[in-house]
Write an enzyme that holds these catalytic residues in place. Structure first.
Site, PDB file in Angstrom:
ATOM      1  N   ARG A  18      -4.171  19.397  22.330  1.00 38.60           N
ATOM      2  CA  ARG A  18      -3.310  20.206  21.468  1.00 38.60           C
ATOM      3  C   ARG A  18      -1.925  20.396  22.071  1.00 38.60           C
ATOM      4  O   ARG A  18      -1.441  21.515  22.230  1.00 38.60           O
ATOM      5  CB  ARG A  18      -3.968  21.570  21.235  1.00 38.60           C
ATOM      6  CG  ARG A  18      -3.485  22.290  19.992  1.00 38.60           C
ATOM      7  CD  ARG A  18      -4.382  23.473  19.720  1.00 38.60           C
ATOM      8  NE  ARG A  18      -4.029  24.114  18.462  1.00 38.60           N
ATOM      9  CZ  ARG A  18      -4.904  24.801  17.735  1.00 38.60           C
ATOM     10  NH1 ARG A  18      -6.147  24.910  18.105  1.00 38.60           N
ATOM     11  NH2 ARG A  18      -4.529  25.374  16.632  1.00 38.60           N
ATOM     12  N   CYS A  19      -1.299  19.282  22.414  1.00 37.80           N
ATOM     13  CA  CYS A  19       0.025  19.387  23.022  1.00 37.80           C
ATOM     14  C   CYS A  19       0.771  18.102  22.733  1.00 37.80           C
ATOM     15  O   CYS A  19       0.185  17.066  22.539  1.00 37.80           O
ATOM     16  CB  CYS A  19      -0.125  19.611  24.521  1.00 37.80           C
ATOM     17  SG  CYS A  19       0.936  18.666  25.591  1.00 37.80           S
ATOM     18  N   GLN A  76      -7.819  10.088  14.615  1.00 32.97           N
ATOM     19  CA  GLN A  76      -6.643  10.806  14.137  1.00 32.97           C
ATOM     20  C   GLN A  76      -5.594   9.836  13.601  1.00 32.97           C
ATOM     21  O   GLN A  76      -4.595  10.261  13.057  1.00 32.97           O
ATOM     22  CB  GLN A  76      -6.043  11.637  15.286  1.00 32.97           C
ATOM     23  CG  GLN A  76      -7.024  12.658  15.858  1.00 32.97           C
ATOM     24  CD  GLN A  76      -6.500  13.429  17.060  1.00 32.97           C
ATOM     25  OE1 GLN A  76      -7.255  13.710  17.969  1.00 32.97           O
ATOM     26  NE2 GLN A  76      -5.226  13.781  17.077  1.00 32.97           N
TER      27      GLN A  76
END
Ligand code: FES
Ligand code: FES
Lengths: 166, 789
Positions: B373-374, B223
């Protein structure tokens, strides 16, 4: 041990040499170089590898290549004919994909689902794709996408693709 | 309602433009790491430890090397020769690449087998014989802190216990005084369990070292490709891999959710092997390896307390955390924030006193501490505050919606300074909750619930009204390994008015190829359809810190807007020159400059760009390109109001989410369709830990559910039909007023679901249940309470 197999993939005939233990998904991806079919697990749980074998959706990570000898295979690469397949269009119009990794498997599963049941309810769609995991979309829009494709394939007006907000 | 300034043809902000990336994904033409096949490419497989804690007595590679196709087996001792057997973590701790003497968790990498194809590599893996001497594993983080616990990191000089660090924020004494004097104090012990992102694509790479050019191309599921390039150069510069000789390519990524931020040992081994043998080496892990060894998320034990008045005014909160980090602190947090942004946990409520403290501890479990996802531990914080707020409402006998309405920070009080030091940029919490309540018909539901209770039926309504903190971050506080957390955009417009733009971020499904194009279209009036977006190649893209923690829109999205505005300024100068007026006489409308009061005197952006190459004013630089590195002045604070309705079967305790209404406020919206899609996906990833997912270890440190057969990722059947909506409170400091949204629902959904279930069971005196809440857990809890036989 090696063995020769002949498979028809997306209408094209191929003869390839495989080990008897080679999984179908590896033959499709690595020998036939059709990398649209994905691998997401090692326990037949995710469905990313779904293709059609003689018209039936199967998890190609759970089938040996030699079992496909003499059979027809359809993968995501063969879906679009004159333009996108109604399911592909449905996924695009309804934002039924994010990262796209589960998408080929979802599409191929949905092909068989709509063939067997051209006008499924939401419940039937949800159960119908329950062997395919998606980590990104939360499934709402995949359901919508399949409903859209169903309508289109039945020759009916397709539902609105605008996002509905409360 | 969302208003668009541009036409559909331009498709700037607010248009539900269909995604530009979809055509390739839909036709099987995506290019993910495992799709890459290079000539002469070797395959790597990894031998993993069956024990959570053991000495390695010997590794015998003879049989493995005899397997046809196997060309090498790499062990920690081999890497030690190059000083590559340990590597630094993002939190400046150390992690083994391959062990030389001790394994610290089950499934840890022990050796790597290199072969000519993946089947041979697997055969070789099975043939490596490792002799272990198992030791008693430390699994419980509380026990890890007991004085007689074995010291796990004895490799660290002077280490005498398993404590990693202590962190605190807020006013300890004032909070203590407040709690001593308050009318009402509530307290709950919570565990936010260890979970796994489980993106459907696992992690992997192809390391391709070219001996002749002394150049490494690293195709990798990352990422943050630029940060990885710098890390490789820092670690391997001494063997000649200096930064210009390293190219990191992050191709299409099949979901990230934070799990593709860390550097896993597999990547490093693949690079080392490729470097030594001069051939490309592919490593793609199995799902089970991914679940068992790659970074976990959460695993916070929290003691949460709230103090307030009998009337239901919140006065203060106190949270104490024990963080189980596994055998090393390999969390993915900005350097100065060991607990991430947990300090957002004072929530959406107006009070001035809070204290939070955390201690981190080593155990014999895999390392991690990634997002799922945080945004950096915000989910843990939101769970604590939203659960304890419900507990407080229960204690003072107030409806939880009413209590929240009475305690919210008011719209006019923004910017608002939180007791832990944040400055919330904007919000309208009352409007969000009101919309959620109206949509779900809250009052009617409460009437229905009262009726049902009379018949012993279990129906629950749960609320979560959270404040998120995203967009890390301002350079004065935020860095990763010293690199400041700005992000970047570079826009090049070709003579015919079509553009390419490149970014330091990397989409993993978020739709950047569409939304970034829309931002530039909004600012320049060039149709988004004609703006190509590229990310993920460090040779071409400007430097950036990557995509995680909902930071892309707040940082790179802002960079795109600012870079586009630089270009618009240039266009204005050219327009003034061509129209022979002064710049002040010009007015902008998306796609053109015209002379004020004389709209027929007009130049389109396409004409102006063309002129930049063909007829630019004397003294002006030719061409039409701009770059911007955006350093945000503050973070952004999205918020949401979620309401969940559950029905629980009174015989089987099966939980059915009947309705779930999510109202999000992420500021101005770039693409409503994509925002909604992000919310749907995030909600399912909120449902998952609330009801299904948890990595479970036994007392010897064996993982009990390390495959997708027993680690329960929700299917379309478990996932309800989500109802979504929004309020729009723009961020005042962000160039386009946007805040970021990908993670809000993952953060906000678990407490809404837990609150609904606890609400359903509250008549039986139940005040708290740890997630994941399963039928079995309900049965056990009710049995312990003596409610059922
Ligand atoms: S790869 Fe997961 S089911 Fe085949
Ligand atoms: S779109 Fe990413 S897994 Fe389905």
């Amino acid at each position: 041990m090696k063995k020769q197999i002949t498979v028809t993939v997306n209408g094209e005939q191929h003869t390839v040499e495989v080990e008897t233990r080679t999984l179908l998904v590896h033959t499709i991806r690595e020998q036939l170089r059709l990398t649209g079919t994905h691998i997401g697990c090692d326990t037949s749980s995710c469905g990313a590898c779904t293709v059609l074998l003689d018209g039936k959706s199967i998890k190609s990570c759970t089938v040996l290549s030699i079992q496909a000898d003499g059979k027809e295979i359809s993968t995501v690469e063969g879906l679009a004919k004159d333009g996108l397949h109604p399911l592909q269009e449905g996924f695009k119009e309804n934002h039924g994909l994010h990262c796209g990794f589960c998408t080929p498997g979802m599409l191929m599963r949905a092909v068989e689902l709509l063939e067997k049941n051209p006008n499924p309810t939401e419940e039937e769609i949800r159960w119908g794709i329950s062997g395919n995991l998606c980590r990104c979309t939360g499934y709402n829009n995949i359901v919508k996408a399949i409903q859209y494709a169903g309508a289109k394939m039945r020759g009916e007006e397709t539902p609105s693709t605008e996002p509905e907000f409360v | 309602m969302i208003r668009c300034k541009t036409s559909k043809e331009i498709s700037g902000m607010g248009h539900s433009m269909k995604r530009k990336e979809d055509d390739r994904f839909l036709q099987g033409k995506g290019n993910y790491v495992d799709d890459i096949q290079l000539p002469g490419m070797l395959h790597m497989d990894i031998v993993r430890s069956p024990y959570a804690y053991a000495k390695i007595k010997s590794i015998n590679t003879e049989a493995a090397l005899a397997v046809p196709g196997v060309i090498a087996v790499v062990t920690g001792k081999d890497l030690e020769q190059y000083n590559l057997h340990w590597m630094p973590t993002l939190m400046s701790d150390t992690q083994m690449v391959l062990p030389t003497d001790t394994v610290m968790y089950q499934s840890q990498e022990v050796a790597a087998v290199i072969a000519t194809d993946r089947y041979a590599a697997r055969d070789g893996r099975e043939a490596v014989m490792v002799e272990y001497e198992p030791m008693k594993a430390v699994v419980d983080p509380y026990k890890a802190l007991e004085p007689d616990a074995p010291v796990l990191r004895s490799d660290k000089e002077g280490k005498t216990d398993n404590h990693i660090w202590h962190w605190e924020v807020g006013d300890k004494d004032a909070t203590e005084k407040l709690f001593n004097e308050a009318d009402v104090v509530v307290k709950e012990q919570m565990h936010i369990p260890r979970i796994h992102v489980s993106s459907i694509e696992t992690c992997g790479c192809v390391a391709d070292y070219d001996k002749v050019e002394n150049h490494l191309t690293m195709y990798m599921t990352t990422q943050a490709p630029h940060a990885i390039r710098t890390v490789i150069a820092l670690v391997a510069g001494h063997v000649g891999l200096t930064e210009e000789k390293v190219r990191v390519i992050s191709p299409d990524i099949g979901g990230g959710f934070g799990g593709k931020v860390p550097v896993y040992p597999g990547y490093v081994i693949a690079i080392a092997v490729s470097f030594l043998v001069g051939k490309p080496v592919k490593w793609v892990e199995d799902r089970s390896e991914n679940l068992q060894a790659d970074s976990f998320a959460r695993d916070y034990h929290i003691t949460a307390e709230m103090a307030g008045t009998k009337e239901g005014k919140i006065l203060g909160t106190r949270f104490k955390i024990l963080a189980d980090h596994g055998y090393t602190d390999a969390a993915a947090n900005p350097s100065k924030f060991p607990t991430g942004l947990f300090s957002i946990g004072t929530g959406s409520y107006d009070y001035g006193t809070a204290y939070m403290e955390a201690d981190a501890v080593y155990t014999n479990k895999p390392p991690g501490g990634v997002a799922y996802r945080c945004s950096f531990r915000v989910t843990e914080a939101v769970h604590a505050i939203e659960r304890i707020t419900d507990r407080f409402a229960m204690e003072v006998g107030k409806d939880p919606a009413q209590l929240r309405m009475e305690n919210f920070i008011k719209k006019e009080d923004f910017p608002w300074k939180s007791p832990t030091g944040w400055e919330y940029d904007s919000g309208d919490y009352h409007a969000g909750l009101k919309l959620a309540m109206d949509t779900v018909e809250y009052d009617k539901l409460r009437v229905e619930q009262a009726e049902k209770r009379k018949n012993g039926e279990l129906m629950g309504i749960g609320i979560s009204t959270f404040t998120e903190i995203v967009g890390a971050g301002p350079s004065k506080d935020f860095d990763i390994l010293g690199i400041k957390m700005f992000d970047s955009a570079e826009i090049r417009v070709h003579p015919t008015g079509k553009a390419i733009a490149r970014f330091g971020t990397k989409s993993q499904g978020q739709g950047h190829e569409t939304t970034y194009a829309q931002i530039i279209a909004e600012e320049l009036g060039i149709p988004a359809a004609h703006i190509q977006i590229e990310e993920g190649d460090t040779d071409t893209a400007p430097y950036g810190l990557g995509t995680y923690a909902s930071r892309s829109t707040p940082t790179a999205g802002a960079a795109a807007a600012v870079a586009a505005r630089k270009l618009r300024d240039k266009a204005k100068k050219i327009a003034a020159y061509l129209l022979e007026v002064s710049e002040e006489d010009l007015e902008w409308e998306p796609g053109k400059f015209f002379v004020k009061g004389a709209p027929e005197k007009v130049k389109t952006i396409q004409e102006l760009v063309f002129a930049a190459y063909t007829n630019h004013p004397q003294g002006m630089e030719a061409g039409f390109e701009a770059t911007h590195y955006y350093d945000p002045p503050n973070l952004t604070f999205p918020s949401g109001a979620y309401i969940c309705v559950v029905d629980i079967d009174k015989e089987t305790f099966e939980i059915k989410v009947r309705r779930f209404v999510a109202i999000d406020d992420c500021g101005n919206i770039i693409n409503p369709m994509i925002v909604q899609g992000q919310v749907h996906g995030g909600l399912t990833q909120g449902l998952a830990p609330a009801m299904y997912e948890e990595l479970i270890y036994d007392e010897d440190g064996n993982i009990l559910n390390g495959t997708l057969m027993d680690y329960l990722v929700p299917t379309a059947v478990e996932s309800p039909s989500w109802e979504t909506g929004h309020t729009v409170t723009p961020s005042p400091h962000h160039p386009i007023g946007a805040k970021g949204v990908g993670e809000s629902p993952t953060v906000g959904a678990p407490p809404a679901i837990a609150n609904a279930i606890v609400d359903a069971l509250s008549p039986y005196g139940i005040t708290h249940m740890d997630i994941p809440i399963t039928p079995y857990k309900i049965w056990k809890t009710l049995k312990a309470k003596g409610v059922i036989e």
